[in-house]
Design a protein around this motif. Structure first.
Motif, PDB file in Angstrom:
ATOM      1  N   SER A 179      41.718  29.443  29.172  1.00 33.64           N
ATOM      2  CA  SER A 179      42.860  28.793  29.921  1.00 33.64           C
ATOM      3  C   SER A 179      42.805  29.301  31.293  1.00 33.64           C
ATOM      4  O   SER A 179      43.437  28.698  31.970  1.00 33.64           O
ATOM      5  N   VAL A 180      42.208  30.624  31.470  1.00 33.28           N
ATOM      6  CA  VAL A 180      42.148  31.018  33.129  1.00 33.28           C
ATOM      7  C   VAL A 180      41.108  30.542  33.872  1.00 33.28           C
ATOM      8  O   VAL A 180      39.973  30.513  33.439  1.00 33.28           O
ATOM      9  N   SER A 181      41.638  29.736  34.904  1.00 33.55           N
ATOM     10  CA  SER A 181      40.610  28.837  35.538  1.00 33.55           C
ATOM     11  C   SER A 181      40.214  29.560  36.960  1.00 33.55           C
ATOM     12  O   SER A 181      39.386  29.225  37.685  1.00 33.55           O
ATOM     13  N   ASP A 182      40.940  30.449  37.260  1.00 30.43           N
ATOM     14  CA  ASP A 182      40.877  31.198  38.538  1.00 30.43           C
ATOM     15  C   ASP A 182      41.542  32.603  38.731  1.00 30.43           C
ATOM     16  O   ASP A 182      42.565  32.807  38.048  1.00 30.43           O
ATOM     17  N   VAL A 183      40.690  33.540  39.292  1.00 29.28           N
ATOM     18  CA  VAL A 183      41.326  34.887  39.348  1.00 29.28           C
ATOM     19  C   VAL A 183      41.347  35.519  40.826  1.00 29.28           C
ATOM     20  O   VAL A 183      39.886  35.273  41.446  1.00 29.28           O
ATOM     21  N   GLU A 184      42.328  35.771  41.503  1.00 28.53           N
ATOM     22  CA  GLU A 184      42.252  36.218  42.942  1.00 28.53           C
ATOM     23  C   GLU A 184      42.855  37.554  42.701  1.00 28.53           C
ATOM     24  O   GLU A 184      43.925  37.792  42.715  1.00 28.53           O
ATOM     25  N   PRO A 185      41.790  38.369  43.024  1.00 24.81           N
ATOM     26  CA  PRO A 185      42.124  39.993  43.134  1.00 24.81           C
ATOM     27  C   PRO A 185      42.815  40.434  44.419  1.00 24.81           C
ATOM     28  O   PRO A 185      42.587  39.928  45.371  1.00 24.81           O
ATOM     29  N   ILE A 186      43.883  41.216  44.291  1.00 20.45           N
ATOM     30  CA  ILE A 186      44.606  41.493  45.468  1.00 20.45           C
ATOM     31  C   ILE A 186      44.373  42.996  45.653  1.00 20.45           C
ATOM     32  O   ILE A 186      44.920  44.006  45.012  1.00 20.45           O
ATOM     33  N   VAL A 187      43.807  43.414  47.048  1.00 19.40           N
ATOM     34  CA  VAL A 187      43.749  44.727  47.559  1.00 19.40           C
ATOM     35  C   VAL A 187      44.897  45.537  47.926  1.00 19.40           C
ATOM     36  O   VAL A 187      45.577  44.874  48.462  1.00 19.40           O
ATOM     37  N   PHE A 188      44.954  46.711  48.109  1.00 21.06           N
ATOM     38  CA  PHE A 188      45.971  47.572  48.570  1.00 21.06           C
ATOM     39  C   PHE A 188      45.593  48.197  49.766  1.00 21.06           C
ATOM     40  O   PHE A 188      44.611  48.780  49.921  1.00 21.06           O
TER      41      PHE A 188
ATOM     42  N   LEU B 143      50.032  25.962  32.004  1.00 21.25           N
ATOM     43  CA  LEU B 143      50.739  27.563  31.808  1.00 21.25           C
ATOM     44  C   LEU B 143      51.885  27.327  30.698  1.00 21.25           C
ATOM     45  O   LEU B 143      52.175  28.128  29.921  1.00 21.25           O
ATOM     46  N   ALA B 144      52.708  26.196  30.664  1.00 18.16           N
ATOM     47  CA  ALA B 144      53.728  26.143  29.935  1.00 18.16           C
ATOM     48  C   ALA B 144      53.151  26.215  28.435  1.00 18.16           C
ATOM     49  O   ALA B 144      54.030  26.842  27.444  1.00 18.16           O
ATOM     50  N   GLU B 145      52.015  25.732  27.979  1.00 22.88           N
ATOM     51  CA  GLU B 145      51.508  25.780  26.591  1.00 22.88           C
ATOM     52  C   GLU B 145      50.852  27.006  26.337  1.00 22.88           C
ATOM     53  O   GLU B 145      50.763  27.444  25.306  1.00 22.88           O
ATOM     54  N   ASN B 146      49.936  27.627  27.354  1.00 24.45           N
ATOM     55  CA  ASN B 146      49.001  28.676  27.121  1.00 24.45           C
ATOM     56  C   ASN B 146      49.580  29.936  27.634  1.00 24.45           C
ATOM     57  O   ASN B 146      48.867  31.096  27.549  1.00 24.45           O
ATOM     58  N   GLU B 147      50.916  30.123  28.037  1.00 23.49           N
ATOM     59  CA  GLU B 147      51.563  31.368  28.625  1.00 23.49           C
ATOM     60  C   GLU B 147      51.534  32.493  27.719  1.00 23.49           C
ATOM     61  O   GLU B 147      51.012  33.654  27.793  1.00 23.49           O
TER      62      GLU B 147
ATOM     63  N   GLY C  65      58.269  25.097  42.906  1.00 21.26           N
ATOM     64  CA  GLY C  65      57.455  24.077  42.514  1.00 21.26           C
ATOM     65  C   GLY C  65      56.615  24.323  41.100  1.00 21.26           C
ATOM     66  O   GLY C  65      57.067  25.050  40.608  1.00 21.26           O
ATOM     67  N   GLU C  66      55.631  23.450  40.567  1.00 16.65           N
ATOM     68  CA  GLU C  66      55.151  23.881  39.493  1.00 16.65           C
ATOM     69  C   GLU C  66      54.073  24.818  39.662  1.00 16.65           C
ATOM     70  O   GLU C  66      52.906  24.908  39.978  1.00 16.65           O
ATOM     71  N   THR C  67      54.537  26.250  39.391  1.00 16.86           N
ATOM     72  CA  THR C  67      53.424  27.246  39.596  1.00 16.86           C
ATOM     73  C   THR C  67      53.084  27.503  38.287  1.00 16.86           C
ATOM     74  O   THR C  67      53.333  27.165  37.113  1.00 16.86           O
TER      75      THR C  67
ATOM     76  N   GLY D 124      50.628  40.928  32.060  1.00 12.11           N
ATOM     77  CA  GLY D 124      50.850  39.513  32.676  1.00 12.11           C
ATOM     78  C   GLY D 124      52.226  39.113  32.886  1.00 12.11           C
ATOM     79  O   GLY D 124      52.788  39.197  31.856  1.00 12.11           O
ATOM     80  N   LEU D 125      52.695  39.105  34.057  1.00 13.06           N
ATOM     81  CA  LEU D 125      54.071  38.363  34.248  1.00 13.06           C
ATOM     82  C   LEU D 125      54.037  37.206  35.026  1.00 13.06           C
ATOM     83  O   LEU D 125      53.416  37.061  36.290  1.00 13.06           O
TER      84      LEU D 125
END
Length: 427
Positions: free
Chosen positions: A112-121, A256-260, A57-59, A274-275
């Protein structure tokens, strides 16, 4: 002589020496076969990757990791490296760079970053089924990978619940081959805390994943809540404060399309990388495209060798048919018609070789794809190794015909320039 007569005559002439024609055509077949197979391989893999990307979808997410800092890379130098206390707490196992809370705040502050979800190992020791059987857990998937995962049954874990998915390859651990039979079962995850004491946490199986070519879905994947709970247990057991580090973070970007580009540049300025999902899958297509071009190079070499075969075949034909050429010109056939006759013979050799080579390439490609996808690689969801691209096939055939025509121009020109009187005297 009409065009139809030219073609008929050219076809008859190519069949005069069947062995010579066969050997020349074989070289063309090898080149056409290789080009068809490699282009189909590239088209198949790219089609699979495109279907994966479109299926999500629209990621609007960017996966953020520590940037590649040359000063932090492993070095063979025996010289001592200067200690930086600011960086000391941001490394994980084997010296792997990790994100810190400061990095997460930096990401949150980017436009343009609205949310950040950190991922723990998290490193788990085993997973125990309801039957009491324990199995080694080599790795746990990251919760952020859930969006890019195909399911054989069930649903993705609820980020707020202690839920988990297991891969199809784990079904024998539950004494079943039916993915739906695993849904709803409770499993126990065992891991050690900082004091090396074994701790356990229960989770509900809500989905069964299919492994993709990127590796996503090949490991048990906890929900965000369960992953954080496992991390808290992993860092407990001692009365000391442990610095919180993250293996990566998932940043949600507005439009994202405009701000990537701007967001990636801002991350790079902060020493981060960032990828997007498409970037990560693009690595696979890049490797496939490289291999395809290398194999296409060998195919073009085969076609180059075939072109010399065409030149040799037609030169010998011109030599053998000198008196015939003189007779045709004495009866009024002009240079253009003679040139066209021998050029047509060269093109017919290309037609025969390309049709056979392309046909074999398509047949073996389609058959091999079906055998692998339904056999050894059946566990990879939606995999396609070979795809028939009509445009590529047309271009391959056109390329071979052009090479055949160019190869035939020198013998055809030599035939067209022969003097009819001298040719008739030729013994």
């Amino acid at each position: 002589m009409r065009s139809v007569d030219v073609v008929k005559t050219a076809l008859g002439n190519t069949m005069r020496s069947k062995t010579r024609t066969f050997l020349t055509v074989i070289a063309i077949v090898i080149g056409a076969f290789t080009l068809t197979l490699t282009s189909g391989l590239g088209a198949g893999i790219n089609k699979y990757v495109d279907s994966m990307v479109s299926g999500f979808g629209e990621t609007d997410q960017i996966y953020v990791m520590p940037g590649a800092d040359p000063s932090q890379q492993m070095s063979t130098s025996t010289e001592p490296q200067e200690y930086d206390p600011q960086e000391a707490g941001s490394t994980g196992e084997f010296g792997m760079q990790m994100l810190t809370d400061d990095d997460i705040e930096t990401i949150e502050g980017i436009d343009s970053v609205s949310d950040v979800e950190p991922i723990v190992f998290v490193t788990a020791d085993y997973l125990e089924t309801e039957a009491g059987d324990q199995f080694v857990v080599n790795s746990l998937g990251f919760p952020s990978d859930g969006e890019s995962m195909e399911l054989a049954a069930g649903e993705l874990p609820d980020p707020e619940a202690s839920e988990i998915t297991v891969p199809e390859t784990w079904l024998p651990a539950f004494d079943t081959e039916d993915p739906n039979a695993v849904l709803g079962q409770t499993v126990t995850i065992g891991l050690k805390d900082l004091a090396q004491q074994e701790q356990t946490i229960d989770a509900e199986v809500v989905g069964v994943s299919e492994q993709a070519i990127s590796g996503v879905g090949g490991s048990p994947m906890p929900s965000s809540s369960l992953n954080q709970e496992l991390n808290d247990v992993q860092n407990s057991g001692l009365e000391v404060d442990q610095p919180q580090t993250y293996v990566q973070a998932v940043a949600t970007v507005d439009n994202l399309a405009e701000n990537e580009t701007a967001v990636k540049q801002a991350l790079s300025d902060e020493g981060l990388m960032g990828l997007t999902l498409e970037d990560q899958l693009g690595v696979i297509t890049g490797i496939i495209d490289t291999v395809t071009w290398v194999l296409n190079g060998f195919a073009l070499i085969a076609l180059l060798a075939a072109s010399f075969g065409i030149v040799n075949t037609l030169l010998m034909s011109v030599q053998e048919r000198t008196r015939e050429i003189g007779l045709m010109k004495a009866l009024g056939m002009g240079r253009g018609k003679v040139f066209g006759l021998f050029s047509t013979e060269a093109v017919l050799l290309g037609v025969m070789g390309s049709v056979i080579g392309v046909g074999l390439g398509v047949a073996i490609g389609v058959g091999g794809n079906a055998a692998l996808v339904n056999g050894p690689l059946s566990g990879v969801a939606g995999l396609s190794l070979f795809a028939v691209d009509p445009l590529s096939i047309v271009l391959i055939v056109a390329l071979i015909l052009v090479i055949a025509f160019l190869a035939g121009t020198m013998p055809a020109a030599r035939a067209a320039q022969k003097d009819p009187i001298e040719a008739l005297r030729y013994e």
